[in-house]
Write an enzyme that holds these catalytic residues in place. Sequence first.
Site, PDB file in Angstrom:
ATOM      1  N   ASP A   3      -3.414 -19.191 -11.198  1.00  0.00           N
ATOM      2  CA  ASP A   3      -2.932 -19.863  -9.990  1.00  0.00           C
ATOM      3  C   ASP A   3      -4.108 -20.509  -9.258  1.00  0.00           C
ATOM      4  O   ASP A   3      -5.273 -20.325  -9.641  1.00  0.00           O
ATOM      5  CB  ASP A   3      -2.169 -18.890  -9.075  1.00  0.00           C
ATOM      6  CG  ASP A   3      -2.864 -17.536  -8.910  1.00  0.00           C
ATOM      7  OD1 ASP A   3      -4.086 -17.454  -9.180  1.00  0.00           O
ATOM      8  OD2 ASP A   3      -2.208 -16.559  -8.506  1.00  0.00           O
TER       9      ASP A   3
ATOM     10  N   ASN B 227       3.149  -6.942  -2.507  1.00  0.00           N
ATOM     11  CA  ASN B 227       4.606  -7.143  -2.454  1.00  0.00           C
ATOM     12  C   ASN B 227       5.187  -7.345  -3.854  1.00  0.00           C
ATOM     13  O   ASN B 227       6.331  -7.739  -4.010  1.00  0.00           O
ATOM     14  CB  ASN B 227       4.940  -8.346  -1.564  1.00  0.00           C
ATOM     15  CG  ASN B 227       4.354  -9.649  -2.097  1.00  0.00           C
ATOM     16  OD1 ASN B 227       3.729  -9.669  -3.147  1.00  0.00           O
ATOM     17  ND2 ASN B 227       4.566 -10.740  -1.380  1.00  0.00           N
TER      18      ASN B 227
ATOM     19  N   HIS C 209       4.024  -9.475  -6.158  1.00  0.00           N
ATOM     20  CA  HIS C 209       3.913 -10.812  -6.752  1.00  0.00           C
ATOM     21  C   HIS C 209       3.026 -10.786  -8.002  1.00  0.00           C
ATOM     22  O   HIS C 209       2.137  -9.951  -8.142  1.00  0.00           O
ATOM     23  CB  HIS C 209       3.445 -11.863  -5.735  1.00  0.00           C
ATOM     24  CG  HIS C 209       2.033 -11.787  -5.280  1.00  0.00           C
ATOM     25  ND1 HIS C 209       1.657 -11.973  -3.964  1.00  0.00           N
ATOM     26  CD2 HIS C 209       0.868 -11.576  -5.951  1.00  0.00           C
ATOM     27  CE1 HIS C 209       0.358 -11.891  -3.856  1.00  0.00           C
ATOM     28  NE2 HIS C 209      -0.157 -11.647  -5.043  1.00  0.00           N
TER      29      HIS C 209
ATOM     30  N   GLU D  76       6.032 -15.202  -5.501  1.00  0.00           N
ATOM     31  CA  GLU D  76       6.385 -14.254  -4.450  1.00  0.00           C
ATOM     32  C   GLU D  76       7.799 -13.706  -4.685  1.00  0.00           C
ATOM     33  O   GLU D  76       8.555 -14.258  -5.501  1.00  0.00           O
ATOM     34  CB  GLU D  76       6.312 -14.966  -3.084  1.00  0.00           C
ATOM     35  CG  GLU D  76       4.938 -15.546  -2.761  1.00  0.00           C
ATOM     36  CD  GLU D  76       3.928 -14.481  -2.306  1.00  0.00           C
ATOM     37  OE1 GLU D  76       4.090 -13.291  -2.640  1.00  0.00           O
ATOM     38  OE2 GLU D  76       2.954 -14.854  -1.613  1.00  0.00           O
TER      39      GLU D  76
HETATM   40  C1  GLP Z   1      -3.604 -12.599  -5.367  1.00  0.00           C
HETATM   41  C2  GLP Z   1      -3.578 -13.508  -6.607  1.00  0.00           C
HETATM   42  C3  GLP Z   1      -2.948 -12.820  -7.757  1.00  0.00           C
HETATM   43  C4  GLP Z   1      -3.526 -11.430  -7.810  1.00  0.00           C
HETATM   44  C5  GLP Z   1      -2.957 -10.633  -6.675  1.00  0.00           C
HETATM   45  C6  GLP Z   1      -3.595  -9.293  -6.466  1.00  0.00           C
HETATM   46  O1  GLP Z   1      -3.003 -13.177  -4.278  1.00  0.00           O
HETATM   47  N1  GLP Z   1      -2.939 -14.755  -6.432  1.00  0.00           N
HETATM   48  O2  GLP Z   1      -3.178 -13.538  -8.941  1.00  0.00           O
HETATM   49  O3  GLP Z   1      -3.174 -10.818  -8.999  1.00  0.00           O
HETATM   50  O4  GLP Z   1      -2.936 -11.387  -5.491  1.00  0.00           O
HETATM   51  O5  GLP Z   1      -4.875  -9.435  -5.970  1.00  0.00           O
HETATM   52  P1  GLP Z   1      -5.862  -8.210  -5.706  1.00  0.00           P
HETATM   53  O6  GLP Z   1      -6.146  -7.607  -7.023  1.00  0.00           O
HETATM   54  O7  GLP Z   1      -7.046  -8.807  -5.044  1.00  0.00           O
HETATM   55  O8  GLP Z   1      -5.135  -7.282  -4.817  1.00  0.00           O
END
Ligand code: GLP
Length: 249
Positions: free
Chosen positions: A71, A134, A136, A141
């Site tokens: 992303d 959440n 995602h 989302e």
């Molecule tokens: C972010 C990214 C995701 C990631 C997720 C968890 O917003 N867009 O690709 O997997 O949220 O991130 P983290 O491991 O920093 O909690």
Amino acid sequence: MTGITARKSVAVTHRTATAAASAAVDVIEALLHSGGLRTLGVATGSSPGPVYREMARRQLDLSEVTLFALDEYIGLPDGHQESYRAVVEREVAHPLRVPPARVHVPDGADPAAYDELIADNGGIDLQILGVGRNGHIGFNEPGSSFDSLTRVVDLDESTREANARFFGSLAEVPHRSVTQGVRTILNARRIVVVVSGVDKAAAVAAAIDGPRTEAMPASVLRDHADVTWFLDEDAASQLRPPARDGGDA
Ligand code: GLP
């Protein structure tokens, strides 16, 4: 290492995030050395960080591998250090010797081109995935269609707040992003999910033990034939007991 055979997805719990990352890298390294890793999908965020550091520590050579970011934010200035292109170049491509021409990031101006580019490269052999608080996956989302392809999405406020730690303030966190769709993610041949921390425990439990629902995007991963969850004890702490068997205790 043992896993959950009653479920399609396998969840392996390790005492620490570092141990979980190391086990995930075992899978990636074996695929690389077997010649089966031509394309790698890379998530950003805190959870996969230990995976990339361990890959670098083992001096894995990905110079022949093509990277596809999961992303990207929309609206950050070119070269912003928290753009996912910059993060992937800094944390993955550079230490693992992937040439810049082999680093691909979705473009909000033409999201559909990303699915075509992935297909033109033979699909993604292995996708490294994190999970948001959440539930995602990528920036899909809650409420995202399980049939979605790469597209532009609005970020939930809770996601902006969670990611504000990477920016100077909440106001600097973009409101929109471009993300591989849920279907795009499921099209990967193999998925390695890396999650650590107690703030992810509820999402992990809902994704693995709860209903399969678009309200919990990560619950779709059970549809995939080859997905392994690498969890630390905190992230696994709300799973039903059998899922906590195995790992390195
Ligand atoms: C972010 C990214 C995701 C990631 C997720 C968890 O917003 N867009 O690709 O997997 O949220 O991130 P983290 O491991 O920093 O909690």
